[in-house]
Scaffold this motif. Structure first.
Motif, PDB file in Angstrom:
ATOM      1  N   MET A   1       0.835  -1.202   0.000  1.00 24.71           N
ATOM      2  CA  MET A   1       0.000   0.000   0.000  1.00 24.71           C
ATOM      3  C   MET A   1       0.867   1.247   0.000  1.00 24.71           C
ATOM      4  N   ALA A   2       0.531   2.178  -0.882  1.00 21.06           N
ATOM      5  CA  ALA A   2       1.286   3.429  -0.957  1.00 21.06           C
ATOM      6  C   ALA A   2       0.771   4.420   0.084  1.00 21.06           C
ATOM      7  N   LYS A   3       1.621   5.378   0.418  1.00 19.21           N
ATOM      8  CA  LYS A   3       1.230   6.479   1.296  1.00 19.21           C
ATOM      9  C   LYS A   3       1.468   7.779   0.554  1.00 19.21           C
ATOM     10  N   ARG A   4       0.565   8.706   0.721  1.00 25.00           N
ATOM     11  CA  ARG A   4       0.726   9.990   0.038  1.00 25.00           C
ATOM     12  C   ARG A   4       2.037  10.633   0.471  1.00 25.00           C
ATOM     13  N   GLY A   5       2.750  11.128  -0.528  1.00 26.13           N
ATOM     14  CA  GLY A   5       4.004  11.806  -0.224  1.00 26.13           C
ATOM     15  C   GLY A   5       5.201  10.897  -0.137  1.00 26.13           C
ATOM     16  N   ASP A   6       5.011   9.565  -0.341  1.00 24.27           N
ATOM     17  CA  ASP A   6       6.159   8.658  -0.238  1.00 24.27           C
ATOM     18  C   ASP A   6       6.948   8.569  -1.541  1.00 24.27           C
ATOM     19  N   GLY A   7       6.517   9.305  -2.562  1.00 22.80           N
ATOM     20  CA  GLY A   7       7.248   9.340  -3.829  1.00 22.80           C
ATOM     21  C   GLY A   7       6.864   8.251  -4.809  1.00 22.80           C
ATOM     22  N   GLY A  32      -4.786  15.274 -12.171  1.00 26.21           N
ATOM     23  CA  GLY A  32      -4.679  14.780 -10.797  1.00 26.21           C
ATOM     24  C   GLY A  32      -3.317  14.229 -10.425  1.00 26.21           C
ATOM     25  N   LEU A  33      -2.275  14.633 -11.124  1.00 27.85           N
ATOM     26  CA  LEU A  33      -0.942  14.096 -10.842  1.00 27.85           C
ATOM     27  C   LEU A  33      -0.454  14.407  -9.426  1.00 27.85           C
ATOM     28  N   ASP A  34      -0.965  15.476  -8.834  1.00 23.73           N
ATOM     29  CA  ASP A  34      -0.578  15.793  -7.453  1.00 23.73           C
ATOM     30  C   ASP A  34      -1.163  14.779  -6.476  1.00 23.73           C
ATOM     31  N   LYS A  35      -2.298  14.159  -6.843  1.00 28.63           N
ATOM     32  CA  LYS A  35      -2.941  13.181  -5.970  1.00 28.63           C
ATOM     33  C   LYS A  35      -2.622  11.742  -6.366  1.00 28.63           C
ATOM     34  N   PHE A  36      -2.412  11.522  -7.660  1.00 30.94           N
ATOM     35  CA  PHE A  36      -2.184  10.180  -8.178  1.00 30.94           C
ATOM     36  C   PHE A  36      -1.082  10.269  -9.246  1.00 30.94           C
ATOM     37  N   PRO A  37       0.186  10.334  -8.813  1.00 31.54           N
ATOM     38  CA  PRO A  37       1.295  10.547  -9.755  1.00 31.54           C
ATOM     39  C   PRO A  37       1.572   9.330 -10.630  1.00 31.54           C
ATOM     40  N   LEU A  38       1.960   9.588 -11.868  1.00 30.01           N
ATOM     41  CA  LEU A  38       2.230   8.526 -12.833  1.00 30.01           C
ATOM     42  C   LEU A  38       3.700   8.474 -13.217  1.00 30.01           C
ATOM     43  N   ARG A  39       4.169   7.261 -13.475  1.00 33.83           N
ATOM     44  CA  ARG A  39       5.491   7.080 -14.074  1.00 33.83           C
ATOM     45  C   ARG A  39       5.357   6.550 -15.491  1.00 33.83           C
ATOM     46  N   LYS A  40       4.256   5.774 -15.743  1.00 33.13           N
ATOM     47  CA  LYS A  40       4.017   5.223 -17.075  1.00 33.13           C
ATOM     48  C   LYS A  40       2.544   5.318 -17.414  1.00 33.13           C
ATOM     49  N   LEU A  41       2.290   5.536 -18.701  1.00 32.33           N
ATOM     50  CA  LEU A  41       0.937   5.453 -19.234  1.00 32.33           C
ATOM     51  C   LEU A  41       1.013   4.639 -20.518  1.00 32.33           C
ATOM     52  N   LYS A  42       0.186   3.599 -20.611  1.00 33.55           N
ATOM     53  CA  LYS A  42       0.200   2.732 -21.783  1.00 33.55           C
ATOM     54  C   LYS A  42      -1.203   2.611 -22.369  1.00 33.55           C
ATOM     55  N   PHE A  43      -1.251   2.423 -23.679  1.00 35.50           N
ATOM     56  CA  PHE A  43      -2.485   2.088 -24.382  1.00 35.50           C
ATOM     57  C   PHE A  43      -2.333   0.692 -24.977  1.00 35.50           C
ATOM     58  N   TYR A 338      -4.280   4.356  -2.136  1.00 34.16           N
ATOM     59  CA  TYR A 338      -3.999   4.983  -0.841  1.00 34.16           C
ATOM     60  C   TYR A 338      -4.919   4.510   0.277  1.00 34.16           C
ATOM     61  N   ASN A 339      -5.692   3.432   0.014  1.00 32.93           N
ATOM     62  CA  ASN A 339      -6.496   2.809   1.069  1.00 32.93           C
ATOM     63  C   ASN A 339      -7.419   3.810   1.761  1.00 32.93           C
ATOM     64  N   THR A 340      -8.131   4.618   0.960  1.00 30.35           N
ATOM     65  CA  THR A 340      -8.921   5.717   1.524  1.00 30.35           C
ATOM     66  C   THR A 340     -10.278   5.285   2.074  1.00 30.35           C
ATOM     67  N   HIS A 341     -10.749   4.099   1.684  1.00 31.20           N
ATOM     68  CA  HIS A 341     -12.078   3.607   2.084  1.00 31.20           C
ATOM     69  C   HIS A 341     -13.189   4.569   1.660  1.00 31.20           C
ATOM     70  N   GLN A 342     -13.012   5.165   0.484  1.00 30.45           N
ATOM     71  CA  GLN A 342     -14.061   6.030  -0.050  1.00 30.45           C
ATOM     72  C   GLN A 342     -15.266   5.181  -0.460  1.00 30.45           C
ATOM     73  N   ARG A 343     -16.460   5.733  -0.271  1.00 27.94           N
ATOM     74  CA  ARG A 343     -17.713   5.038  -0.582  1.00 27.94           C
ATOM     75  C   ARG A 343     -18.068   5.272  -2.039  1.00 27.94           C
ATOM     76  N   MET A 344     -18.051   4.200  -2.837  1.00 22.45           N
ATOM     77  CA  MET A 344     -18.366   4.281  -4.257  1.00 22.45           C
ATOM     78  C   MET A 344     -19.081   3.011  -4.690  1.00 22.45           C
ATOM     79  N   LEU A 345     -19.726   3.068  -5.844  1.00 17.10           N
ATOM     80  CA  LEU A 345     -20.480   1.923  -6.346  1.00 17.10           C
ATOM     81  C   LEU A 345     -19.595   0.941  -7.115  1.00 17.10           C
ATOM     82  N   ALA A 346     -19.931  -0.337  -7.006  1.00 16.83           N
ATOM     83  CA  ALA A 346     -19.279  -1.362  -7.818  1.00 16.83           C
ATOM     84  C   ALA A 346     -20.277  -2.485  -8.068  1.00 16.83           C
ATOM     85  N   ILE A 347     -19.999  -3.293  -9.091  1.00 14.50           N
ATOM     86  CA  ILE A 347     -20.841  -4.427  -9.462  1.00 14.50           C
ATOM     87  C   ILE A 347     -20.117  -5.686  -8.986  1.00 14.50           C
TER      88      ILE A 347
END
Length: 447
Positions: A1-7, A32-43, A338-347
């Protein structure tokens, strides 16, 4: 699990890179790179030519906004799925040519023609199952610790198939339709967006009801929402709906009719197809369906904008914008990362979330999302009206997957004939027999 600010930075693969929704996802990721930073993006896409048109524009966008992100567009599954943390799946097996068939064959028989409901949705489901399962297998082979967030439709049938075929896989099936409706709810009551709402919701994908909606202070918003929806549906108009296509305007407005059947809840817009199929068919043009609208608007606009970006060599003035589809899937990645336990819908498999519904049904309910995936929340008993409808529709979905697994003509005919949208078994058989011919390159041979 990642932690915010751990790089830690993440690697994301968009499976279905040639989708018209891809630019919106890319923009949401970049915003949203400040909240969810990327190193790679692939298609990844099996249609390299279509994907390349999106990829060329994306490459320019990345160079201008985030040149540090490594970018790759490929048709090679090993290159695509190796070293990824999240797979965002949004494939359309058969593309718009087959969607056209899904809509127009039923309409020829006086039955609703729609890509995720009724005969068209079942037909699409049988094409999608092997495609999505194939993606899961690639992910498990090349990046076994990754999570797949699947938007590929029809999500209910895909979720039932992956429940059976990939019971231990890290795939989460999701849909943005309730998310878009909740944004409209927020607008109706004067809040910023869906993230300022708490809610209870249950049902199947494209087949559910809100039983409660509150603001973050716990104030009950249902009375205000019900009063509005009873008169206007979810249609807002004005600047909010500037650019909304006519077919969607009709769909949002028709929520008022569906609401009238049960004024104790607020309905998903797709319920109109099941509750008012005759009216829907009467207002449908069997020669010009939603597929034609998409080709004339979204498809044309997205690829024209990509072409313009490539020609001008800059994406600084792009008209691409994030949408419900993109913001929801990125929010889910962030919650898992980031293990936020946000409430969202899923199937997900029911397993008691709706206490009086088959525990093996793949239901759409709120979950808390963290590093171990979704934790379903208990919604209690479905009311008799909803329980009856859910049980019937869930049986349709299970029969469709049975048909795919067993190569069974009878099971598929049963699925078509049980569907509330189809008037009788003779009409179901006529549609099915035409669908078999149209899908000969995609479906298993039925016996």
């Amino acid at each position: 699990m990642a932690k915010r600010g751990d790089g830690k930075k993440f690697s994301v693969l968009i499976a279905g890179g040639g989708s018209t929704y891809t630019p919106g996802i890319v923009l949401t990721l970049l915003n949203g790179l400040d909240k969810f930073p990327l190193r790679k993006l692939k298609f990844y896409d099996i249609d390299g030519e279509r994907q390349e048109k999106i990829a060329e524009a994306t490459e320019i966008l990345l160079k201008e906004r985030a040149p540090e992100i490594e970018f790759l567009a490929t048709t090679d599954p090993e290159k695509a799925f190796t070293d990824v943390d999240f797979v965002m799946a949004q494939i359309r097996v058969g593309k718009y040519a087959m969607r056209d068939v899904d809509e127009k064959i039923p309409l020829k028989h006086g039955v609703v023609g729609q890509e995720t409901t009724g005969p068209g949705g079942i037909a699409y489901g049988l094409r999608s199952i092997p495609g999505v399962i194939g993606l899961v297998k690639y992910m498990e082979k090349y990046s076994p610790d990754a999570w797949m967030l699947n938007y590929s439709n029809p999500a209910a049938i895909v979720a039932e198939a992956t429940r059976r075929e990939c019971p231990n896989s890290k795939i989460i099936n999701i849909c943005d339709m309730p998310i878009g409706i909740m944004d409209r709810m927020a607008e109706i009551v004067g809040l910023k967006d869906r993230n300022e709402l708490d809610f209870r919701y249950y049902g199947l994908n494209h087949f559910g009801w809100w039983t409660d909606v509150w603001d973050k202070e716990g104030n009950n918003l249902m009375p205000e929402l019900k009063e509005y929806v009873s008169k206007n549906g979810y249609w807002i108009g004005g600047d909010y709906d500037k650019g909304t296509e006519a077919s969607w305007e009709a769909t949002f407005k028709m929520a008022a009719d569906t609401f009238a059947l049960d004024p104790t809840t607020l309905p998903n817009t797709y319920l109109k197809y099941y509750m008012y199929p005759t009216q829907v068919v009467e207002h449908s043009d069997p020669h010009h369906t939603r597929t034609d609208e998409v080709r004339e608007h979204r498809e044309k606009n997205v690829f024209s904008e990509c072409k313009r970006i490539v020609k001008e060599g800059t994406a600084k003035d792009t008209n691409f914008v994030p949408d419900d589809h993109s913001t929801y899937i990125v929010d889910l990645c962030e919650a898992i990362a980031y293990n936020t336990h946000q409430r969202m819908l899923a199937i997900i498999p029911n397993e008691g979330a709706i206490s009086n519904i088959d525990p093996t049904a793949t239901v759409e309910v709120p979950c808390l999302f963290g590093s171990n995936g979704p934790e379903r929340l208990a919604m209690g008993e479905a009311a008799q009206y909803q329980a009856g409808m859910i049980t019937e529709q869930n049986s349709v979905e299970k029969l469709a997957v049975d048909a795919w697994q067993q190569h069974s003509y009878t099971k598929l005919w049963q699925a078509f004939s049980l569907c509330k949208i189809v008037p009788d078994a003779k009409v179901a058989k006529d549609i099915l027999d035409e669908m078999i011919i149209a899908n000969k390159d995609y479906w298993p041979e039925l016996k």
